[in-house]
Design an enzyme around this catalytic site. Structure first.
Site, PDB file in Angstrom:
ATOM      1  N   SER A 199      -3.620  -0.030   5.914  1.00  0.00           N
ATOM      2  CA  SER A 199      -4.818  -0.790   6.311  1.00  0.00           C
ATOM      3  C   SER A 199      -4.925  -0.919   7.822  1.00  0.00           C
ATOM      4  CB  SER A 199      -4.764  -2.195   5.708  1.00  0.00           C
ATOM      5  OG  SER A 199      -4.930  -2.148   4.334  1.00  0.00           O
TER       6      SER A 199
ATOM      7  N   GLU B  41       2.115   2.058  -5.861  1.00  0.00           N
ATOM      8  CA  GLU B  41       1.867   0.705  -5.370  1.00  0.00           C
ATOM      9  C   GLU B  41       1.119  -0.110  -6.410  1.00  0.00           C
ATOM     10  OE1 GLU B  41      -0.229   0.387  -1.650  1.00  0.00           O
ATOM     11  OE2 GLU B  41       0.172  -1.766  -1.529  1.00  0.00           O
TER      12      GLU B  41
ATOM     13  N   GLU C 204     -12.141  -5.328  -6.814  1.00  0.00           N
ATOM     14  CA  GLU C 204     -13.432  -4.644  -6.881  1.00  0.00           C
ATOM     15  C   GLU C 204     -13.239  -3.127  -6.795  1.00  0.00           C
ATOM     16  OE1 GLU C 204     -12.731  -7.389  -5.053  1.00  0.00           O
ATOM     17  OE2 GLU C 204     -13.866  -8.709  -6.378  1.00  0.00           O
TER      18      GLU C 204
ATOM     19  N   GLN D 276       4.723  -0.172   5.309  1.00  0.00           N
ATOM     20  CA  GLN D 276       3.648   0.770   4.987  1.00  0.00           C
ATOM     21  C   GLN D 276       2.493   0.567   5.955  1.00  0.00           C
ATOM     22  OE1 GLN D 276       1.595  -0.502   1.532  1.00  0.00           O
ATOM     23  NE2 GLN D 276       0.633   1.467   1.075  1.00  0.00           N
ATOM     24  N   GLY D 277       2.043   1.624   6.606  1.00  0.00           N
ATOM     25  CA  GLY D 277       0.932   1.535   7.555  1.00  0.00           C
ATOM     26  C   GLY D 277      -0.317   2.203   7.012  1.00  0.00           C
TER      27      GLY D 277
END
Lengths: 382, 402
Positions: free
Chosen positions: B135, B250, B385, B132-133
């Site tokens: 970040s 996810e 967060e 998975q690309g």
């Protein structure tokens, strides 16, 4: 295997939804505040502390059949599942409603585990609207079923009760007490009318505005042997088998109260502005509120799991009920603290309704044993 | 033994799963398998794990509810059963975790008929591994700030940029890629692609070393990678919407086609209690220390709560907001993992200093390793967060934070 939906079906939903509508009408926060928090002097300075509740609302609750919910059909009740009773308790807690319902349910749970013939007349009284309370706690405030502040002695065909039960909930709203007393054969259980000669109620001055609590003294209280609902050999076992439902229903009440704390604090974080933003914009406010929600959802899930086990898997009921009450106590403490803190200065005042729930939750946390106690007992079950 | 609410077909399928798992439980390999698929490093591990996933797929326990023409079983309501039985059996995890958990549902929701037929079957069988690309070095929590650029040239796209924390890229045939196709709009300037990795000209995969000392994730550099327009997933400029589908899966808010296997929270708590009962210090076991025991019991209760949260999420009458419980899953599961590992270190005391290779390390040194790794979980896929922001804004309706 337990049913995936906790056995929460159409009947249970109808009961819960109709309770919601009824309580929205008769137990709005305005009405509860007027009832229990109209005057701080009356609440805390009276020589005799108040035991305020709305008798008319109680009568309507009885008419709706709520006191019959947990009573077996053989005693004129409707024997609803524990998931239904838990859902109702959640709604009661959400309104912080002062009433003897919880205490009466606790007494019902004990009576229905006791000897059927002896318990039946008392269960019938409950169906008819009599409030009842457990008088099973000693001066240490112990929740161990074997510990009691009373002693029972047989005299002919009478039994004489002596001693004092402490921390009796809603004592002044009850028409009779379910009492535990040490006897030669063990701890036996009795049902005793509140106005029986020799029974004296000494009200406690308590923090919670939505309950009353008392020491109940028994001075040579002479009752017929037939008033014994469990003999010395089985009294402790009877209390123990009633415990899962008591813990679960109390935890459900606390879940409802915590949900009110969450919703009220969230609403405040939307309308109150500081530094040109609503409070909820700031993560230092937003994240603790989310943590309240997460804690509540953990507790609520554990409550229905425990209730479902009481209905279908009694061998797991105590374990799951201890989990639910442990979680409820911790969640209540957290939500109470945050609800006051995040309201800021106003949250610390008498006029802000969060104080009413803060106090009810504090009381509930201790009732039947706090989180640490539940986990100590849980360890014994592993 | 069937569950009370199973239909006759589901009960039969559950029985089949149990029988198959009992008969086909793999014997452990002669080499160490990492604790989770995100740490698979060696070719030996890859081959063994791919063979296992393929076997489970052939047996029909993966993609049960996907259409047959895409390599699925064509059933309804079977995946939950298969996943539960896989978890219960405590068999190894599936290596193609990104493919199963994220790429497959995204392709199913947004792909063309040709894309679904081409990519899904080898994904389920693990003949093709996916990564998975999302970040980038400059955009983690602020995912929509992605700068990897896809430039349109005729019916081709030319891709340049830099992705990081790319689990399994070192084995991957394909990547689901979130790229910027326009610099004028932040959210509407994103487009979603399927891009080749292994052997593709213009793609460089470099391992990143985690604080645990392991690799398993990577950085991926794109220098003029050319891909045909047929590898675009959904419309140009719709990349953010497609990425939200991926993230829904996810973060565990929706069910993937091949869950199960690997170690559950309940297994971990059981291991922790065992550890506490067998760790002796100052004349008593750690379990006999009331403070330690209380801490463990709090975790035991939270693990049960998490399990019940998943159960309650499916009971409409007991949920107030449709996304209130699903959106809590990622936050809870990762923070509980962290807290369980931290408690284990406390139980171990000085022995918690011993790591994987030390023969005296309790339970093979798994706990210091799990503790360090747990920070990957609370950071990846939207930090805790960010999860709290999403819950506060989408479920409770509070003002959007910046």
């Amino acid at each position: 295997m337990q049913p995936k939906d906790y056995g929460f079906g159409e009947d249970e939903r109808i009961l819960r939804d109709s309770a919601r509508r009824f309580l929205d009408e008769v137990a709005s926060i305005d009405k509860v505040r007027k009832l229990v928090a109209a005057d701080h002097g009356e609440a805390y300075e009276s020589a005799t502390p108040p035991a305020r509740y709305d008798g008319q609302v109680w009568q309507k609750m009885v008419d709706l059949g709520w006191t019959a919910l947990a009573v077996p059909e053989s005693a004129g009740g409707v024997a609803m599942k524990c998931v239904a009773v838990a859902a109702l308790a959640e709604e009661i807690g959400r309104r912080a409603l002062p009433s003897p319902l919880l205490s009466t349910l606790f007494s019902t749970f004990v009576l229905r585990e006791a000897e059927a013939a002896a318990a039946r007349p008392w269960l019938e009284k409950i169906v008819g609207g009599a409030g009842a309370a457990l008088a099973i706690t000693n001066e240490e405030g112990s929740w161990e079923p074997a510990r009691t502040g009373l002693r029972a002695q047989a005299k002919g065909d009478q039994i004489v009760l002596d001693g004092t039960a402490h921390f009796v909930q809603d004592a002044r709203k009850a028409s009779f007490f379910v009492v535990s007393a040490a006897s030669d054969g063990g701890v036996a259980l009795y049902a005793v009318a509140a106005e029986h000669p020799g029974v004296t109620i000494h009200p406690d001055h308590i923090v919670d505005l939505t309950r009353d609590q008392a020491r109940v003294a028994f001075d040579r209280v002479s009752i017929p042997a037939a008033a014994q609902i469990a003999p010395g050999e089985t009294g402790v076992a009877v209390l123990r088998s009633a415990l899962p439902a008591m813990l679960t229903v109390l935890a459900a009440d606390m879940t409802g109260a915590a949900e009110w704390q969450l919703q009220t604090t969230t609403a405040y974080a939307k309308v109150r502005h500081q530094f040109d933003h609503p409070l909820g914009f700031f993560q230092a406010v937003k994240h603790p509120i989310v943590n309240m929600m997460v804690a509540i959802d953990e507790t609520r899930s554990l409550v229905y799991n425990a209730a479902c086990a009481i209905d279908g898997e009694p061998e797991l009921a105590l374990r799951y009920a201890r989990m639910a009450k442990s979680s409820a106590s911790d969640t209540a403490a957290f939500c109470s603290g945050r609800s006051v803190q995040l309201h800021g200065g106003i949250g610390f005042t008498w006029e802000c309704d969060v104080q009413i729930y803060f106090k009810r939750q504090r009381h509930s946390q201790m009732l039947l044993g706090d989180g640490v106690y539940q986990r100590e007992k849980l360890a014994e079950l592993l | 033994m069937s569950e009370r609410k199973d239909t006759p077909e589901q009960a039969e399928f559950r029985e089949y799963c149990r029988r198959w798992l009992a008969e086909n439980r793999p014997t452990p390999p002669p080499f160490r398998l990492p604790q989770s698929p995100v740490e698979v490093m060696t070719e030996q591990q890859r081959v063994w794990l791919c063979a296992w996933q393929k076997k489970v797929h052939q047996a029909g326990l993966i993609a049960c509810d996907y259409p047959r023409e895409y390599g699925g079983g064509g059933h309804q309501g079977f995946q939950r059963i298969a996943s539960a039985e896989l978890a219960r059996a405590g068999v190894p995890y599936f290596i193609n975790v990104i493919g199963l958990g994220m790429a497959a549902p995204t392709i199913l929701h947004h792909g063309t008929e040709e894309q679904k037929r081409r990519y899904l079957p080898p994904l389920f069988s693990s003949d093709e591994i996916w990564c998975q690309g999302f970040s980038e070095p400059g955009s983690g929590s602020d995912l929509a700030g992605a700068q990897t650029f896809a430039e349109r040239r005729g019916d081709q796209w030319v891709i340049n940029g830099h992705k990081v924390w790319t689990t399994l890229a070192h084995f991957a045939s394909w990547m689901i890629l979130l790229a910027r196709s326009s610099r004028e709009h932040k959210y509407d300037g994103l487009t979603y692609f399927i891009v080749p990795i292994a052997g593709a000209p213009g793609v460089t995969v470099r391992p990143l070393v985690k604080m645990t000392g392991e690799t398993g994730f990577n950085e991926v550099l794109f220098e003029d990678l050319h891909v045909p327009d047929s590898l675009r997933l959904d419309a140009v400029g719709k990349g953010w919407t497609v990425a939200m589908t991926t993230l829904l899966y996810e973060r565990g808010a929706a069910e993937s086609p091949g869950g199960g296997g690997g170690e559950s929270h309940e297994d971990r708590i059981a291991a922790l209690i065992e550890l506490a009962k067998h760790t002796r210090r100052d004349g008593r076991s750690a379990w006999e220390n009331p403070v330690t025991r209380d801490r463990i019991l709090k975790l035991l209760i939270r693990v049960e709560a998490l399990k019940q949260l998943g159960r309650r999420a499916r009971v409409e009458a007991l949920t107030d907001h449709p996304m209130r419980l699903p959106l809590q899953g990622k936050l809870l599961t990762t923070e509980i993992s962290q807290d369980v590992a931290a408690a284990a270190l406390e139980v171990e005391g000085m022995s918690s200093t011993l790591y994987l290779r030390d023969e005296n390390a309790p339970q093979g040194g798994r706990w210091p390793h799990a503790y360090m790794n747990s920070y990957g979980l609370t950071i990846a896929a939207g930090t805790s967060e960010i999860q709290r922001n999403i819950l506060g804004e989408r479920v409770l309706g509070m003002a959007k934070s910046k």
